[in-house]
Each structure stands twice: as structure tokens, then as C-alpha cells.
Scaffold this motif. Structure first.
Motif: not given
Length: 340
Positions: A315-316, A318-320, A322-323, A330, A334, A337
């Protein structure tokens, strides 16, 4: 900006040594963090370690899905000092007394320079301690959990970088063959990986021979032409100089504080070297210990939590992507958050 909830610095009344306990966050629950017994040039260097490691522990617990925050204990020895047994016991008693003052807001476990037996000694002064030996009612050595979580993370790294989770046929350089690094090397060898291994202790070469691995000095292993570099010793390994010399596609290992500064994550990213944040990779120890001692979970639940490190890391990544940020950024976002 100062972000810690509480810091206690005290000259231990029994040992005369600096005892430092840093509580970074209790937003999610009791802060957790190991007890480090280590020599420093100045005791202030031990304070810097405690502040940095306790903040990383908050991120580690948050990303591991634990209802806990981060803390750290540091017993600062003078440079070159090796405490005799009496001084060691006195220092651990002093640490336990400071931890007891916090009234359950923080609990400690083993770290560099301490082990399960030392947790029994700390436990003479406080109940807020974990990873005592199994015979003393604890979960024992946390290194098997850390190693299992590291291998789960390495599978996620292989999937992200090479398209398959299988380490068979892939090459890894494991730097540090201590309790965790040695287990990681063994698990990788059993999976069919090709290994370069290194340690400052030449006696560890016997493990290299047993595993059919190539033995190297730590400096040689750091720059070996491998798929994945696995830092498994002390932190600070990744610097502008060392990153420029890397010949790997990814870096992922259980050593804490691998980056000398946060900006080094950008240098890795610019070289297209995938870095797995160490506080995600190394979470297996605290996951397994707290699952057994604090949350009373079954072995099956513990295994599932360790395997989930791979999912978190995926997930990390993928977020990196994507952003358009580094995995470090990333993961930090997270963790913040989740920790509120």
C-alpha cells in the motif's frame, strides 16, 4: 518542531549513568519502545537517539495497526565502556524506576545492548516491560518475529520491483548477522535466494559457509551488485556517499534509522532504488511480542499480523507511485493519519 509528549533525563541513583526515557505519543495507547544500552561520545547523543527512535516507533506501531504509540529508553555509557555485571544491574534498575514513574504510559522491551534476561532485571522495578524469557512469563526473544516480518516485507519489495514475490533466484546482500540478520539470511537461503553476507564479527563467517553464501566485509556487501540490499545492523548506513555507490535495485532491511537524514530518501528515489521504510520492515518484533503479552492473541493471529507487513508495504509503494512521492513520505503521511 518539538513533538514529544514527555522526556525524562536522570542520573541513575544506583548506577550514576544517564537514564533517558522519551515518550513520543500515547494517542493510540501505551507507548512502546526498546531499552538501548550503548556507549556514546556524549550523553546528549543518547538523547538524540531516544528522540529519533521513539518518533520512529510511533510510526511503526501506527503502520502495524497496533493500539500503541512510540517511546524509547537509552542508558548512555561512556565511549569505550563495558559495564561490569553489577553496574549493568544497577543501570537496568534505574531504567525500571524511571519507567515506573510514568504509570503505564510507556512499556519497554529489548533493544541494542539488552535482551530478554535484562527485561527480568528491569521488571524488578516495574511491570511495564515485555519480552521477558518464556520461563519468566514473557514472549522471549523477539528476533524470530522481526525476521519473519522482514522476509514478508522482502517479498513485497520483490513484487514491486521484479513482479514476483518469490525470492528464489534473486540476490540479496545481508549486512549484519546478529539475532535478526542471521535469521533473515537463513530464511532467504531456505527460499532459494543467492546471498552475500557480512558482519563485523569474523566468527559469523561460519554461517556464510553453512548457507553457501558469499562472505564479504560490510563495506563490500554495501556496494555488492545484488537485487536487494538488506541492512540488518545499526542505523545510519545510508548516506549521500553510500547511496551514490549502491549497485542494487532495492533496499529493505530490519535495521532502524537506516537514513542519515530524511533527505537521503530523495537520493535513493532519484537513483531509482526502491527503499522500504525501515519502521515498516522491522515491525515484526513488536507485533509478535505485544500480540502474545499485551493482546493475548493466538499463534495464527500473530502469523497473520506478520504477513500483513507485506500488505502495508504494498500500500505504501502504491501510494508513493500515485502521489509522485517517495515511499518514505508516503509511509510517514499514512502513519501520521493513523496516529491522529
Amino acid at each position: 518542531m518539538f513533538s514529544h509528549e514527555r522526556i525524562i533525563i536522570r542520573r541513575g541513583p544506583e548506577s550514576g549513568l544517564p537514564i533517558i526515557v522519551a515518550v513520543h505519543s500515547t494517542a493510540l495507547g501505551t507507548a512502546l519502545g526498546g531499552c538501548r544500552l550503548k556507549a556514546y561520545p556524549q550523553w546528549q547523543d543518547g538523547l538524540a537517539d531516544a528522540l529519533r527512535l521513539s518518533a520512529a516507533m510511533t510510526d511503526k506501531c501506527a503502520l502495524a495497526g497496533l493500539p500503541n504509540g512510540g517511546g524509547k529508553t537509552v542508558i548512555a555509557l561512556p565511549t569505550g565502556a563495558t559495564p561490569d555485571p553489577g553496574l549493568r544491574v544497577a543501570a537496568l534498575h534505574d531504567a525500571g524506576s524511571v519507567i515506573e514513574e510514568l504509570g503505564g504510559h510507556y512499556a519497554t522491551g529489548p533493544d541494542v545492548g539488552t535482551g530478554p534476561d535484562d527485561m527480568v532485571t528491569i521488571g524488578h522495578r516495574t511491570n511495564h516491560v515485555f519480552c521477558r524469557p518464556a520461563g519468566a512469563g514473557g514472549s522471549g526473544d523477539s528476533s524470530p518475529g522481526t525476521a519473519a516480518g522482514t522476509v514478508a516485507a522482502l517479498r513485497a519489495v520483490c513484487r514491486a520491483r521484479f513482479g514476483s514475490t518469490d525470492p528464489a533466484g534473486r540476490s540479496f546482500a545481508v549486512v549484519g548477522l546478529g539475532r535478526v540478520g542471521g535469521r533473515v539470511a537463513r530464511l532467504l537461503a531456505e527460499s532459494g535466494a543467492k546471498l552475500v553476507v557480512a558482519d563485523v564479527d569474523p566468527a559469523k563467517r561460519s554461517l556464510a559457509d553453512e548457507l553457501g553464501a558469499t562472505w564479504a566485509t560490510p563495506e563490500e556487501a554495501l556496494t555488492a551488485a545484488v537485487d536487494v540490499l538488506v541492512p540488518a545492523a545499526l542505523g545510519g548506513l545510508l548516506t549521500p556517499t553510500s547511496v551514490a555507490a549502491l549497485r542494487c535495485a532495492a533496499v529493505a532491511g530490519p535495521a532502524n534509522n537506516q537514513l542519515d537524514t530524511p533527505a537521503t530518501a530523495d537520493l535513493l528515489h532519484n537513483r531509482d532504488i526502491l527503499w522500504a521504510p525501515d519502521y515498516v520492515v522491522s515491525a515484526g518484533g513488536v507485533i509478535s511480542a505485544t500480540a502474545v503479552e499485551l493482546h493475548h492473541e493466538s499463534p495464527q493471529q500473530v502469523t497473520a499480523r506478520l504477513d500483513a507487513i507485506a500488505d502495508t508495504l504494498t500500500e505504501v509503494f502504491a501510494s508513493a507511485q500515485r502521489d509522485g512521492v517517495t515511499p518514505s513520505a508516503a509511509a510517514t503521511a499514512e502513519a501520521r493519519r493513523r496516529a491522529g
